[in-house]
Design an enzyme around this catalytic site. Structure first.
Site, PDB file in Angstrom:
ATOM      1  N   HIS A   1       0.833  -1.209   0.000  1.00 26.33           N
ATOM      2  CA  HIS A   1       0.000   0.000   0.000  1.00 26.33           C
ATOM      3  C   HIS A   1       0.870   1.263   0.000  1.00 26.33           C
ATOM      4  O   HIS A   1       1.922   1.306   0.654  1.00 26.33           O
ATOM      5  CB  HIS A   1      -0.907  -0.006   1.229  1.00 26.33           C
ATOM      6  CG  HIS A   1      -1.958   1.046   1.214  1.00 26.33           C
ATOM      7  ND1 HIS A   1      -1.786   2.273   1.823  1.00 26.33           N
ATOM      8  CD2 HIS A   1      -3.191   1.075   0.660  1.00 26.33           C
ATOM      9  CE1 HIS A   1      -2.867   3.012   1.668  1.00 26.33           C
ATOM     10  NE2 HIS A   1      -3.745   2.307   0.962  1.00 26.33           N
TER      11      HIS A   1
ATOM     12  N   SER B   1      -9.451 -14.145  -3.769  1.00 27.20           N
ATOM     13  CA  SER B   1      -9.478 -12.688  -3.869  1.00 27.20           C
ATOM     14  C   SER B   1     -10.771 -12.219  -4.515  1.00 27.20           C
ATOM     15  O   SER B   1     -11.254 -12.823  -5.475  1.00 27.20           O
ATOM     16  CB  SER B   1      -8.289 -12.184  -4.694  1.00 27.20           C
ATOM     17  OG  SER B   1      -8.383 -10.787  -4.892  1.00 27.20           O
TER      18      SER B   1
END
Length: 377
Positions: free
Chosen positions: A116, A317
């Site tokens: 991130h 996912s």
């Protein structure tokens, strides 16, 4: 336009935008009307939730219950766990890496290029040595590069930030392989923080999860509350081992509480929100929700590919990756773009009809806004 008209206009805008929010991991399928009366009061969860506070209008008891739920999900005993409700994933990641730095002040932080974006800021604030590791094409960390880089620096403690669901591709770093690298290189001083913002609420509810949790090697983990749990306010949980926190605790007479969190005053509503979500849905309810999202994600992959648009997702996912569409499509559906790709995330409020509308726009271009059923507005 007076104040009420302005608020009404903003509310209508939010309502319209919520029907076309598919690119970011926010669960919009929630109802917290029962909690509205608490908005009349000043409540503050200042300090350590496991310690009494002079400011008695707090939700510390409920916060402790939330921490207990996440301790169970992350495979650590409630007695050995410590945590608190944060403002979101960035604070949770900063807290985990802060603990790692306090344990090993001379350590080096390793993180992949798919980590991130906030990690660069966190490294700057904490002022720790850090090295970025290459990523594989699917977003997972490059274990060969990690092995070689740690080998070169094996004389200093290793603080590794693992991704349990990367931002753009939903990739999950193999915690077992990372621990194996540290063992192979005989690195005796190490700390592993996991950014499990989204997938921390997915892997506990699937039949064949990748390794995760404290039994797999975590020393700390950050999980978001406004993602799969669902919250109108950004929030999350930082969870770690109780003995690590004892090293940084300070008693603060002013508020009569231990100072163990990053912030002083803390939101007292977000623990209430997460607690209420678990009370409403239960673990079985979240299992159904997660599996429904995974089915929708697979439907999206199939629908894109049937339309001639190559799309894919990682195992377990809900993040579906596909070539970056035109700017008007990105804006309309609030897709998340990065370089030559974009993604949509099959959160609980995203239906198959929504997927159909997004794919149609990607195939043919957008002309007029469509609602979640695909009907032109």
């Amino acid at each position: 336009m007076d104040n009420l008209e302005r608020l009404d206009s903003l509310l209508r805008e939010f309502d319209e935008l919520s029907r076309r929010t598919v690119g970011y991991p926010c669960n919009l399928d929630f109802d917290y009307a029962a909690l509205l009366p608490f908005m009349r009061y000043v409540a503050n969860n200042v300090g350590d939730p496991f310690h009494d506070s002079n400011f008695q209008s707090n939700t510390h008891e409920i916060e402790r219950e939330v921490i207990g739920i996440f301790a169970d999900l992350m495979h650590i005993s409630r007695e050995g766990a410590w945590g608190y409700v944060t403002s979101g994933g960035t604070e949770g990641n900063m807290y985990g890496l802060y603990l790692g730095r306090e344990l090993y002040p001379d350590g080096v932080v390793y993180f992949s290029q798919d980590t991130h974006y906030s990690v660069v800021k966190i490294m700057s604030v904490l002022k720790v040595r850090n090295i970025m590791i290459r990523s594989q094409d699917n977003g997972e960390i490059d274990y060969d590069d990690l092995h070689e880089t740690i080998r070169i620096n094996r004389d200093v403690p290793a603080i590794v930030m693992a991704n349990i669901g990367t931002t753009m591709k939903g990739a999950i770093d193999d915690v077992g392989k990372i621990r194996g690298i540290l063992d192979d290189l005989a690195v005796t001083k190490s700390y592993l923080h996991a950014d499990a913002a989204l997938s921390g609420m997915i892997l506990p509810f699937v039949d064949d999860p990748q390794p995760y949790g404290f039994d797999a090697g975590f020393d700390s983990v950050s999980i978001s509350g406004h993602k799969m749990v669902g919250s109108p306010l950004p929030c999350g949980v930082a969870l770690t081992r109780r003995e690590y926190v004892a090293r940084i605790a300070r008693a603060i007479e002013y508020v009569g509480v231990l100072d163990t969190t990053l912030t002083g005053s803390r939101n007292a509503l977000t623990p209430l929100i997460m607690w209420y979500a678990f009370e409403q849905k239960g673990l079985d309810g979240f299992r159904r929700i997660v599996n429904g999202c995974l089915e929708t994600a697979e439907y999206a992959v199939t629908r894109f590919n049937d339309g001639g648009i190559p799309a894919w997702r990682n195992k377990n996912s809900v993040t579906v990756v596909f070539p970056r569409p035109p700017a008007d499509v990105v804006r309309r559906w609030q897709l998340a773009p990065y370089e030559d790709i974009a993604h949509l995330i099959a959160m609980p409020h995203v239906t198959r009809e929504t997927i159909d509308a997004v794919v149609d726009d990607c195939m043919h271009g957008a002309v007029a806004p469509k609602d979640e059923t695909g009907t032109t507005a």
